[in-house]
Design a protein around this motif. Structure first.
Motif, PDB file in Angstrom:
ATOM      1  N   HIS A   1       0.823  -1.205   0.000  1.00  0.00           N
ATOM      2  CA  HIS A   1       0.000   0.000   0.000  1.00  0.00           C
ATOM      3  C   HIS A   1       0.856   1.253   0.000  1.00  0.00           C
ATOM      4  O   HIS A   1       2.049   1.218   0.265  1.00  0.00           O
ATOM      5  CB  HIS A   1      -0.966   0.004   1.186  1.00  0.00           C
ATOM      6  CG  HIS A   1      -0.353   0.478   2.471  1.00  0.00           C
ATOM      7  ND1 HIS A   1       0.462  -0.306   3.245  1.00  0.00           N
ATOM      8  CD2 HIS A   1      -0.463   1.662   3.097  1.00  0.00           C
ATOM      9  CE1 HIS A   1       0.840   0.385   4.313  1.00  0.00           C
ATOM     10  NE2 HIS A   1       0.294   1.574   4.249  1.00  0.00           N
ATOM     11  N   GLY A   2       0.198   2.342  -0.335  1.00  0.00           N
ATOM     12  CA  GLY A   2       0.828   3.651  -0.311  1.00  0.00           C
ATOM     13  C   GLY A   2      -0.226   4.690   0.025  1.00  0.00           C
ATOM     14  O   GLY A   2      -1.423   4.398   0.053  1.00  0.00           O
ATOM     15  N   HIS A   3       0.231   5.886   0.270  1.00  0.00           N
ATOM     16  CA  HIS A   3      -0.662   6.992   0.621  1.00  0.00           C
ATOM     17  C   HIS A   3      -0.484   8.104  -0.408  1.00  0.00           C
ATOM     18  O   HIS A   3       0.649   8.509  -0.697  1.00  0.00           O
ATOM     19  CB  HIS A   3      -0.329   7.534   2.008  1.00  0.00           C
ATOM     20  CG  HIS A   3      -0.387   6.495   3.078  1.00  0.00           C
ATOM     21  ND1 HIS A   3      -1.545   6.163   3.729  1.00  0.00           N
ATOM     22  CD2 HIS A   3       0.583   5.683   3.580  1.00  0.00           C
ATOM     23  CE1 HIS A   3      -1.297   5.217   4.606  1.00  0.00           C
ATOM     24  NE2 HIS A   3      -0.003   4.898   4.540  1.00  0.00           N
ATOM     25  N   LEU A   4      -1.581   8.591  -0.935  1.00  0.00           N
ATOM     26  CA  LEU A   4      -1.550   9.723  -1.845  1.00  0.00           C
ATOM     27  C   LEU A   4      -1.322  10.965  -1.010  1.00  0.00           C
ATOM     28  O   LEU A   4      -2.028  11.200  -0.025  1.00  0.00           O
ATOM     29  CB  LEU A   4      -2.872   9.816  -2.610  1.00  0.00           C
ATOM     30  CG  LEU A   4      -2.950  10.847  -3.720  1.00  0.00           C
ATOM     31  CD1 LEU A   4      -1.924  10.544  -4.812  1.00  0.00           C
ATOM     32  CD2 LEU A   4      -4.356  10.847  -4.311  1.00  0.00           C
ATOM     33  N   VAL A   5      -0.313  11.757  -1.360  1.00  0.00           N
ATOM     34  CA  VAL A   5       0.022  12.954  -0.584  1.00  0.00           C
ATOM     35  C   VAL A   5       0.046  14.167  -1.496  1.00  0.00           C
ATOM     36  O   VAL A   5       0.409  14.085  -2.665  1.00  0.00           O
ATOM     37  CB  VAL A   5       1.375  12.795   0.159  1.00  0.00           C
ATOM     38  CG1 VAL A   5       1.281  11.751   1.250  1.00  0.00           C
ATOM     39  CG2 VAL A   5       2.494  12.448  -0.800  1.00  0.00           C
ATOM     40  N   PHE A   6      -0.357  15.280  -0.952  1.00  0.00           N
ATOM     41  CA  PHE A   6      -0.402  16.541  -1.679  1.00  0.00           C
ATOM     42  C   PHE A   6       0.515  17.517  -0.967  1.00  0.00           C
ATOM     43  O   PHE A   6       0.431  17.686   0.250  1.00  0.00           O
ATOM     44  CB  PHE A   6      -1.839  17.068  -1.694  1.00  0.00           C
ATOM     45  CG  PHE A   6      -2.001  18.379  -2.395  1.00  0.00           C
ATOM     46  CD1 PHE A   6      -1.973  18.428  -3.779  1.00  0.00           C
ATOM     47  CD2 PHE A   6      -2.187  19.546  -1.684  1.00  0.00           C
ATOM     48  CE1 PHE A   6      -2.128  19.630  -4.438  1.00  0.00           C
ATOM     49  CE2 PHE A   6      -2.344  20.748  -2.331  1.00  0.00           C
ATOM     50  CZ  PHE A   6      -2.325  20.796  -3.718  1.00  0.00           C
ATOM     51  N   PHE A   7       1.412  18.154  -1.713  1.00  0.00           N
ATOM     52  CA  PHE A   7       2.359  19.104  -1.144  1.00  0.00           C
ATOM     53  C   PHE A   7       2.032  20.499  -1.639  1.00  0.00           C
ATOM     54  O   PHE A   7       1.738  20.692  -2.818  1.00  0.00           O
ATOM     55  CB  PHE A   7       3.799  18.790  -1.581  1.00  0.00           C
ATOM     56  CG  PHE A   7       4.304  17.472  -1.107  1.00  0.00           C
ATOM     57  CD1 PHE A   7       4.839  17.338   0.155  1.00  0.00           C
ATOM     58  CD2 PHE A   7       4.242  16.365  -1.937  1.00  0.00           C
ATOM     59  CE1 PHE A   7       5.315  16.115   0.588  1.00  0.00           C
ATOM     60  CE2 PHE A   7       4.718  15.144  -1.510  1.00  0.00           C
ATOM     61  CZ  PHE A   7       5.254  15.023  -0.249  1.00  0.00           C
ATOM     62  N   SER A   8       2.128  21.448  -0.762  1.00  0.00           N
ATOM     63  CA  SER A   8       1.980  22.851  -1.128  1.00  0.00           C
ATOM     64  C   SER A   8       3.193  23.585  -0.583  1.00  0.00           C
ATOM     65  O   SER A   8       3.513  23.478   0.598  1.00  0.00           O
ATOM     66  CB  SER A   8       0.699  23.418  -0.515  1.00  0.00           C
ATOM     67  OG  SER A   8       0.625  24.798  -0.740  1.00  0.00           O
ATOM     68  N   ALA A   9       3.873  24.306  -1.453  1.00  0.00           N
ATOM     69  CA  ALA A   9       5.055  25.053  -1.042  1.00  0.00           C
ATOM     70  C   ALA A   9       5.082  26.371  -1.803  1.00  0.00           C
ATOM     71  O   ALA A   9       4.283  26.597  -2.705  1.00  0.00           O
ATOM     72  CB  ALA A   9       6.327  24.243  -1.327  1.00  0.00           C
ATOM     73  N   ASN A  10       6.027  27.221  -1.457  1.00  0.00           N
ATOM     74  CA  ASN A  10       6.142  28.515  -2.137  1.00  0.00           C
ATOM     75  C   ASN A  10       6.323  28.356  -3.639  1.00  0.00           C
ATOM     76  O   ASN A  10       5.892  29.202  -4.416  1.00  0.00           O
ATOM     77  CB  ASN A  10       7.312  29.322  -1.555  1.00  0.00           C
ATOM     78  CG  ASN A  10       7.051  29.714  -0.117  1.00  0.00           C
ATOM     79  OD1 ASN A  10       5.906  29.760   0.321  1.00  0.00           O
ATOM     80  ND2 ASN A  10       8.106  29.995   0.616  1.00  0.00           N
ATOM     81  N   SER A  11       6.945  27.272  -4.041  1.00  0.00           N
ATOM     82  CA  SER A  11       7.223  27.062  -5.470  1.00  0.00           C
ATOM     83  C   SER A  11       6.048  26.425  -6.208  1.00  0.00           C
ATOM     84  O   SER A  11       6.121  26.208  -7.403  1.00  0.00           O
ATOM     85  CB  SER A  11       8.472  26.191  -5.635  1.00  0.00           C
ATOM     86  OG  SER A  11       8.267  24.954  -4.990  1.00  0.00           O
TER      87      SER A  11
END
Length: 123
Positions: free
Chosen positions: A30-40
């Motif tokens: 299994h894996g986890h869907l991840v969402f990243f938010s950064a300045n770029s």
């Protein structure tokens, strides 16, 4: 959609081959869907966990019970068939991140620094 499912399946297969993992219930499954938010900007990724159920795994306090014992679920014990141990030299190689922006996977190398103990004075 079928194309998305095929893409995710291909990620699992490629990661398993590259990292010498097995696609099964006690290793990579299994894996986890991840969402990243950064300045770029933003990025999407999958955080994969491998080596999930070594022989010493337990979800209770106390010593690990024998694999497939009645207390661990018998034939439903997630460790059934495992060839993993927390004492394996490469057990720490178990967390991986795939990033959509790079279309690449990365292995987290986690290690615990050993305390060398008391050191002699140089006086």
């Amino acid at each position: 959609s079928l194309s998305t499912a095929c893409f995710v399946a291909r990620l699992f297969i490629e990661l398993a081959q590259a990292a010498d993992l097995e696609l099964c219930g006690w290793d990579l499954y299994h894996g986890h869907l991840v969402f990243f938010s950064a300045n770029s900007g933003f990025d999407l990724g999958f955080l994969f966990h491998a080596k999930e159920h070594p022989e010493e795994f337990t979800n209770r306090t106390g010593p690990a019970l024998p694999i497939c014992s009645p207390e661990t679920g018998g034939q439903s014990d997630p460790r059934r068939g495992t060839r993993l141990s927390i004492r394996d030299e490469n057990f720490h190689d178990r967390n991986f991140l795939w990033l959509m922006s790079l279309n690449a996977s990365f292995r987290f190398h986690l290690s615990r620094e050993q305390d060398p103990g008391p050191q002699p004075n140089s006086d």
